[in-house]
Design a protein around this motif. Sequence first.
Motif, short mmCIF file in Angstrom:
data_model
loop_
_atom_site.label_atom_id
_atom_site.label_comp_id
_atom_site.label_asym_id
_atom_site.label_seq_id
_atom_site.Cartn_x
_atom_site.Cartn_y
_atom_site.Cartn_z
N GLY A 1 0.81 -1.20 0.00
CA GLY A 1 0.00 0.00 0.00
C GLY A 1 0.84 1.25 0.00
O GLY A 1 2.06 1.20 -0.16
N MET A 2 0.18 2.36 0.18
CA MET A 2 0.84 3.66 0.14
C MET A 2 0.42 4.50 1.34
O MET A 2 -0.71 4.40 1.81
N HIS A 3 1.35 5.30 1.78
CA HIS A 3 1.05 6.32 2.78
C HIS A 3 1.01 7.65 2.02
O HIS A 3 1.96 7.99 1.31
N VAL A 4 -0.08 8.38 2.16
CA VAL A 4 -0.26 9.64 1.45
C VAL A 4 -0.24 10.78 2.45
O VAL A 4 -0.91 10.72 3.49
N GLU A 5 0.56 11.80 2.13
CA GLU A 5 0.63 12.98 2.98
C GLU A 5 0.53 14.21 2.09
O GLU A 5 1.25 14.31 1.10
N SER B 1 -2.99 13.04 6.05
CA SER B 1 -1.97 12.02 6.28
C SER B 1 -2.71 10.72 6.56
O SER B 1 -3.39 10.59 7.58
N ARG B 2 -2.61 9.77 5.60
CA ARG B 2 -3.41 8.57 5.72
C ARG B 2 -2.73 7.39 5.03
O ARG B 2 -2.01 7.56 4.06
N GLN B 3 -3.01 6.19 5.54
CA GLN B 3 -2.48 4.95 4.99
C GLN B 3 -3.55 4.32 4.09
O GLN B 3 -4.72 4.26 4.47
N TYR B 4 -3.15 3.85 2.90
CA TYR B 4 -4.07 3.21 1.96
C TYR B 4 -3.55 1.83 1.60
O TYR B 4 -2.36 1.56 1.69
N GLY B 5 -4.45 0.99 1.10
CA GLY B 5 -4.08 -0.33 0.61
C GLY B 5 -3.54 -0.21 -0.80
O GLY B 5 -3.06 0.84 -1.23
N ILE C 1 2.19 16.79 -2.46
CA ILE C 1 1.62 15.47 -2.24
C ILE C 1 2.77 14.47 -2.20
O ILE C 1 3.50 14.31 -3.17
N CYS C 2 2.93 13.80 -1.05
CA CYS C 2 4.02 12.83 -0.87
C CYS C 2 3.41 11.43 -0.78
O CYS C 2 2.51 11.20 0.01
N LEU C 3 3.92 10.53 -1.61
CA LEU C 3 3.48 9.14 -1.61
C LEU C 3 4.65 8.28 -1.15
O LEU C 3 5.75 8.38 -1.69
N HIS C 4 4.41 7.43 -0.15
CA HIS C 4 5.44 6.54 0.37
C HIS C 4 4.90 5.11 0.34
O HIS C 4 3.78 4.87 0.77
#
Length: 168
Positions: free
Chosen positions: A17-21, A32-36, A53-56
């Motif tokens: 998944g991805m963490h979006v900030e 700031s949220r965690q996604y599948g 927008i930062c994607l991790h």
Amino acid sequence: MWDKQKEVFLPSTPGLGMHVEVKDPEGKVVLSRQYGSEGRFTFTSHTPGDHQICLHSNSTRMVLFAGGRLRVHLDIQVGEHANNYPEIAAKDKLTELQLRARQLLDQVEQIQKEQDYQRYREERFRLTSESTNQRVLWWSITQTVILILTGIWQMRHLKSFFEAKKLV
């Protein structure tokens, strides 16, 4: 993930998944949220300007560190285009006329926001222009003063030179 042998992207792996900030222009965190492996996010910002927008990836697999790749599809929609009107109509049980009125109100609101943003940009551009004009003025004055002082120094130096050689 990228399959090196087949040279194609594999379907989403469970647990990947991805963490979006999202940060506004002032650096404040808006989202700031965690996604599948799939997700959708929306946010509302009250600050005009460029947002970050930062994607991790949440993967700790060694494949990613050994040159692996992930495919991310990012579709950014701004304003009333981000609204899903059929879904809104079904949820709020709106008639066709009410839905169309809501769309028009959203469009008017978007136009108003765009005008406010353009006013903000115009104000910033005017301040930048005035600052640049002020700096150019002071640079010109400084150059003129330096040129006059250099001329005075040269005249005195030449005068003393000619007096020393007894030509004057």
